[in-house]
Write a protein that holds these residues in place. Structure first.
Motif, short mmCIF file in Angstrom:
data_model
loop_
_atom_site.label_atom_id
_atom_site.label_comp_id
_atom_site.label_asym_id
_atom_site.label_seq_id
_atom_site.Cartn_x
_atom_site.Cartn_y
_atom_site.Cartn_z
N THR A 1 -6.84 2.86 0.48
CA THR A 1 -6.18 3.48 -0.68
C THR A 1 -6.27 2.51 -1.87
OG1 THR A 1 -4.61 4.56 0.79
CG2 THR A 1 -3.95 4.40 -1.51
N CYS B 1 0.00 3.29 3.64
CA CYS B 1 0.34 2.76 4.97
C CYS B 1 1.34 1.62 4.94
CB CYS B 1 -0.93 2.34 5.71
SG CYS B 1 -1.69 0.86 5.00
N CYS C 1 -6.40 1.08 5.01
CA CYS C 1 -6.66 2.52 4.86
C CYS C 1 -7.50 2.87 3.61
CB CYS C 1 -5.34 3.30 4.83
SG CYS C 1 -4.37 2.95 3.38
N CYS D 1 0.84 -1.19 0.00
CA CYS D 1 0.00 0.00 0.00
C CYS D 1 0.88 1.25 0.00
CB CYS D 1 -0.91 0.00 1.22
SG CYS D 1 -1.78 1.55 1.44
N CYS E 1 -6.80 -1.07 -0.26
CA CYS E 1 -6.11 -1.51 0.95
C CYS E 1 -7.15 -1.77 2.05
CB CYS E 1 -5.11 -0.45 1.36
SG CYS E 1 -4.36 -0.73 2.95
ZN LIG Z 1 -3.06 1.18 3.27
#
Ligand SMILES: [Zn+2]
Length: 214
Positions: free
Chosen positions: A38, A22, A36, A19, A33
């Protein structure tokens, strides 16, 4: 885990991706992800185009940044305009060599080196140039190192303006080239930031590269 670095496995080959926000290692098939949210990509190839676009714009803006006046000085009613070059020449003439060196390094040397470095770096990834692993890594560290000094010039300009204004005799204001120059700094920073560095690591791991580097 393979202990031989020449035989190491890439995450890409076993369907893993990292990711970008993170750093969580996730299965490449997941669209987002799990930690988070993303958006995940195995490699962001579009990042090269974005970086080229930002870099070319920065290189073009470097021309007005150097040709047009960067400061307007008002001294007892008399208005004078200085370009980066004439400002440095003026400092040399008035025996302020250390400030002239700092200004030259920050305004001309650093942006120019960064643009040249990024061009070599992007060309090496985009066109698979036969640049050795060692040189590519040296270039990468130079760009990273130069990046830390990019804000030096803004510091120098603000310090100069503050010192000059303190004398009450002069009134210094930024002129058109200041905007172009600030954009050059910003765009080169962004150009270095948007590149998916995994593309460079792929390039370093490629068979073609190991042949040219032994
Ligand atoms: Zn992430």
């Amino acid at each position: 885990m393979n202990s031989n670095p020449n035989n190491s496995t890439l995450g890409k080959q076993i369907g893993l991706t990292c990711c970008p926000t993170c750093n969580k290692v996730t299965c490449a098939e997941s669209a987002c992800c799990s930690r988070c949210d993303t958006k995940l990509t195995i490699r962001d190839y579009a990042s090269l185009q974005k970086s080229w676009a930002l870099l070319i714009t920065a290189a073009i803006l470097l021309i007005p940044a150097n040709l047009y006046p960067i400061t307007t000085l008002t001294n007892q009613g008399k208005v004078t305009q200085d370009t980066i070059f004439s400002g440095i020449a003026h400092l040399v003439k008035t025996d302020m060599i250390p400030i002239a060196i700092i200004l030259f390094t920050a305004s001309i040397l650093v942006p120019l080196l960064k643009i040249i470095g990024l061009t070599i770096y992007l060309t090496a990834i985009s066109f698979k140039l036969p640049i050795s692993k060692k040189n590519l890594m040296i270039g990468f560290h130079i760009i990273e190192w130069i990046g830390r000094w990019s804000m030096l010039d803004l510091f120098v300009i603000s310090l100069t303006v503050a010192v000059v204004n303190m004398g009450q005799l002069l009134d210094a204001k930024p002129a058109p080239a200041a905007t172009a120059f600030a954009l050059v700094i910003l765009l080169t920073q962004l150009a270095a930031k948007v590149i998916d560095t995994r593309l460079l690591w792929d390039r370093l791991e490629s068979k073609n590269d190991s042949r040219t580097n032994t």
